[in-house]
Design a protein around this motif. Structure first.
Motif, PDB file in Angstrom:
ATOM      1  N   PRO A 250       0.835  -1.206   0.000  1.00  0.00           N
ATOM      2  CA  PRO A 250       0.000   0.000   0.000  1.00  0.00           C
ATOM      3  C   PRO A 250       0.870   1.258   0.000  1.00  0.00           C
ATOM      4  CG  PRO A 250      -0.764  -1.582   1.653  1.00  0.00           C
ATOM      5  CD  PRO A 250       0.558  -2.088   1.154  1.00  0.00           C
ATOM      6  N   LYS A 251       0.364   2.316  -0.620  1.00  0.00           N
ATOM      7  CA  LYS A 251       1.149   3.543  -0.710  1.00  0.00           C
ATOM      8  C   LYS A 251       1.412   4.153   0.663  1.00  0.00           C
ATOM      9  CE  LYS A 251      -0.194   4.820  -5.413  1.00  0.00           C
ATOM     10  NZ  LYS A 251      -0.798   5.846  -6.279  1.00  0.00           N
ATOM     11  N   GLU A 252       0.445   4.011   1.550  1.00  0.00           N
ATOM     12  CA  GLU A 252       0.593   4.559   2.893  1.00  0.00           C
ATOM     13  C   GLU A 252       0.839   3.427   3.885  1.00  0.00           C
ATOM     14  OE1 GLU A 252       0.724   7.727   3.405  1.00  0.00           O
ATOM     15  OE2 GLU A 252       0.175   8.277   1.348  1.00  0.00           O
ATOM     16  N   ARG A 253       1.661   3.679   4.879  1.00  0.00           N
ATOM     17  CA  ARG A 253       1.877   2.702   5.952  1.00  0.00           C
ATOM     18  C   ARG A 253       0.704   2.811   6.927  1.00  0.00           C
ATOM     19  NH1 ARG A 253       8.180   2.228   7.745  1.00  0.00           N
ATOM     20  NH2 ARG A 253       9.126   2.261   5.691  1.00  0.00           N
ATOM     21  N   ILE A 254      -0.225   1.908   6.799  1.00  0.00           N
ATOM     22  CA  ILE A 254      -1.418   1.943   7.636  1.00  0.00           C
ATOM     23  C   ILE A 254      -1.332   0.810   8.660  1.00  0.00           C
ATOM     24  CG2 ILE A 254      -3.935   1.802   7.652  1.00  0.00           C
ATOM     25  CD1 ILE A 254      -3.873   2.713   4.746  1.00  0.00           C
ATOM     26  N   MET A 255      -1.477   1.176   9.943  1.00  0.00           N
ATOM     27  CA  MET A 255      -1.479   0.155  10.983  1.00  0.00           C
ATOM     28  C   MET A 255      -2.834  -0.546  10.981  1.00  0.00           C
ATOM     29  SD  MET A 255       1.513   0.286  12.230  1.00  0.00           S
ATOM     30  CE  MET A 255       1.348  -0.686  13.710  1.00  0.00           C
TER      31      MET A 255
END
Length: 713
Positions: free
Chosen positions: A309-314
């Motif tokens: 994913p483009k964003e590091r999402i927890m």
């Protein structure tokens, strides 16, 4: 947790030259991978045409049809927005290569040819069909055929030893044999910062082999770090090999996902969520950095596509897949129960116009093992139907010739009754009541359709015809006949059993009123050791359509039967374990019962040793004697010599039989099978040179022994 990627390994039951079916299974595996969130999917070696095409790989049509199938995959809507690693043969500059095609969104990013070919000469002869890409880190231009130019929108794409650089990581591919070479490509790739490596294989099942394969795959990342996708073909694709799947995803030495080794599922996809930052952390030691800076550089084919994913999402639902607590490894007894059973099902369902299997059930452990494996096949089929496998259910309905709306069999015994037929063919003089009883009880226990008959009248008709033509009446040895007469009378029975079993195989479905006709496939039941020594009659009932135990030793078959006795709840198998192996071709007397091991002059355990030393260790008579003198300490050197000489004598005079052996399921490294596999001559001279060398060494041993005795006195 850092940056995670979801990756998929697909193992497929492909069939050589089944272009349409193979392509559909590839597309379905991609759909499943995407459904599970994967952004990278890897499939088996040469998955488009099937791995086992053999000399069809020399035909131009195969390359054309493979390209047509690749075009279909490239444009299919389910095959977009995912990085694909697909196996296909390709021709470049009029040279044939075994390739991986790395593609994304109708674009071919790279064609990666195999660099080290599988060429052991036993099961694999890839250099007969392909040329290795012996140019590390070399990349050039491949001119696309017109069938692909319109789809890709380009005329040329890269071909060679390169890697793919995405927006977030670097991915490289190696193929099957390359994993097993001392200097595997994954080592150089890892040192160049490649974090994900795929390996697509066409690796066959062999008893006790999987643990070795797993150790090598784990080692690929234990030192180098990284994520390793191993995938493999599964099933019988048209030959004696069974490809045993067991796809795996390994990260930094730990197995995080493992597919089944034996299954009737045509498509199996495993996925894992892996953390790229864990790879980077694992690779932090300075010693690795020193080697990495000196390693040759790979050209990187760039794409803006991102695997993570483009964003590091927890996201707690998207956490990395933990290592497996236990890797699944089957016992050899389970491998015998499952591998040949899956192979038999594939063979049966893919062989047009047949109604099941036919077996000459003798009451001995070999035919008992074959029957038990068929019963195991029926158990697997019933379980697959219960698990909702629609393909298995459809194949079962067709093979059983069930009318629309009719219920499928609910038990393995019920399915055996429809698909499996056995016959005991005895003679009044040579067959014992015990073997006949065992055959009847076993067939009853597994539900097979059994026929019990004597063949005396047919045997007598032949001997009477011979006597009428020659005015000579042959007699068994026990009746005063010569060795030639004794052997001829045994061979008459053995060969008649082959003729009779084929008669029953062709007509029993008609006798039973089966709809749609179709005959039965005849199963052989000669074990690997009998085949090796030639302890069988040419064109007897060892001659069959296929043989599920022709690559399994008598020793392993006994272990299998002991295991199946409990696991399959078959107490009747105990009687087979305790019975003396016998061909039952000579008349029984109060003082004589024919015994296989007495006839052969060696035990089955000794035969297994001879087979492994001859084939695996590649030893001739002298080398074999030298080694066995050291290990068979229960025998004198001269006794070892007699056994070695006896083995090679019978191996030599019976070698011609191995040119016509029934195609057998390959399960042992020393499997003789036919002369396509065991590439040795079939007309042997006396091996006197080797024997004289052994006799000279024996005289030296004897002199040394006499000198030692003299010193002691």
């Amino acid at each position: 947790m850092g940056r995670t990627v979801t990756i998929a390994a697909a193992q497929l039951n492909q069939w050589a030259l089944d272009f349409e079916g193979n392509t559909n299974r590839i597309i379905e595996s991609i759909r499943i991978a995407k459904e599970r969130g994967a952004t990278l999917r890897c499939g088996p070696e040469l998955e488009i045409p099937g791995y086992g095409c053999q000399d069809h790989f020399l035909e131009s049509d195969l390359y054309l049809h493979s390209l047509e199938c690749l075009a279909k995959i490239l444009v299919h809507p389910d095959c977009q927005d995912i990085l694909l690693d697909i196996g296909i043969p390709m021709m470049h500059r009029n040279v044939r290569f075994n390739c991986r095609v790395i593609c994304l969104n109708k674009q071919i990013l790279l064609i990666r040819p195999k660099m080290f070919l599988a060429d052991d000469g036993y099961n694999y002869r890839e250099s007969r069909w392909f040329t290795p890409w012996n140019r590390p880190q070399h990349v050039e231009e491949y001119y696309l055929p017109r069938i692909l130019q319109d789809i890709v929108g380009r005329v040329k794409v890269p071909i060679g030893d390169a890697v793919i650089s995405t927006a977030d990581t670097c991915f490289g591919a190696e193929t099957c044999e390359e994993l097993f070479t001392p200097q595997s490509p994954h080592i150089g790739m890892s040192l160049n910062g490649v974090e994900i490596i795929t390996n697509s294989s066409g690796s066959h099942h062999q008893l006790r082999k999987l643990d070795t394969r797993i150790a090598l795959i784990r080692e690929a990342t234990r030192k180098c770090g990284g994520i390793y996708l191993y995938t493999n073909q599964r099933g019988c694709d048209g030959d004696r090999l069974y490809y045993d799947g067991c796809a795996m995803i390994i990260m930094n030495g730990d197995v995080v996902a493992q597919a089944s080794q034996f299954s009737l599922n045509d498509i199996e996809v495993i996925t894992a969520i892996c953390d790229l930052e864990s790879v980077r952390s694992f690779r932090s030691p300075p010693s690795r950095g020193l080697q990495a800076i000196q390693a040759p550089t790979y050209q990187r084919i760039e794409t803006p596509f991102s695997l993570s994913p483009k964003e590091r999402i927890m996201d707690r639902d998207h956490k990395p897949t933990p290592p497996l607590e236990k890797i699944r490894l089957h016992l050899p007894e389970e491998e015998i129960a499952l591998g040949p059973a899956c192979w038999l099902w594939d063979y049966l369902r893919r062989c047009g116009g047949v109604a099941g299997y036919m077996l000459a059930l003798s009451g001995g452990i070999d035919s008992c093992s074959t029957a038990t494996i068929v019963f195991s096949m029926c158990r697997l089929v019933i379980q697959a139907i219960k698990d909702g496998n629609e393909q298995v259910a459809s194949d079962c309905r067709r093979l059983c010739a069930l009318e629309d709306g009719a219920e499928l069999p609910k038990t393995a015994e019920e399915l055996c009754g429809k698909l499996f037929h056995t016959a005991y063919m005895g003679t009044k003089a040579a067959s014992s009541p015990e073997t006949r009883k065992r055959a009847v009880e076993l067939s009853k226990r597994i539900g097979a359709y059994h026929t019990d008959l004597n063949i005396d009248t047919v045997v007598k008709a032949l001997t009477d015809m011979f006597t009428l033509a020659t005015n000579f009446m042959p007699r068994f040895r026990s009746q005063g006949g010569s060795g030639a007469e004794n052997l001829a009378l045994q061979n008459i029975q053995a060969r008649l059993r082959m003729v009779i079993i084929y008669l029953f195989a062709q007509l029993l479905p008609t006798v039973r009123g089966r709809r749609g006709g179709g005959g039965l496939l005849v199963l052989g039941s000669a074990n690997v050791d009998e085949c090796l020594r030639g302890y069988l009659t040419k064109y007897d009932c060892s001659s069959a359509d296929i043989n599920p135990i022709g690559g399994i030793s008598k020793t392993d078959l006994k272990r299998f039967i002991k295991w199946a006795q409990t696991e399959f709840d078959m107490p009747v198998l105990e009687e087979f374990l305790n019975a003396t192996p016998t061909a039952e071709l000579e008349p029984l007397t109060e003082t004589y019962v024919q015994s296989d091991e007495v006839d052969m002059g060696m035990t089955y355990d000794e035969l297994s040793v001879f087979g492994r030393l001859r084939k695996i260790d590649k030893l001739g008579p002298f080398g074999m004697w030298e080694l066995l003198v050291q290990t068979w300490t229960h025998l004198s050197p001269s006794q070892v010599y007699e056994k070695v000489r006896r083995f090679f004598y019978y191996y030599g005079i019976n070698r011609h039989k191995q040119t016509v052996l029934t195609p057998s399921y390959h399960a042992e490294q020393y499997s003789p099978d036919d002369n396509r596999f065991d590439l040795r001559p079939f007309l042997y001279p006396p091996l006197n040179f080797a024997y004289q060398k052994i006799e000279s060494a024996l005289r030296l041993i004897e002199r040394n022994g006499e000198q030692k005795e003299g010193k002691t006195e």
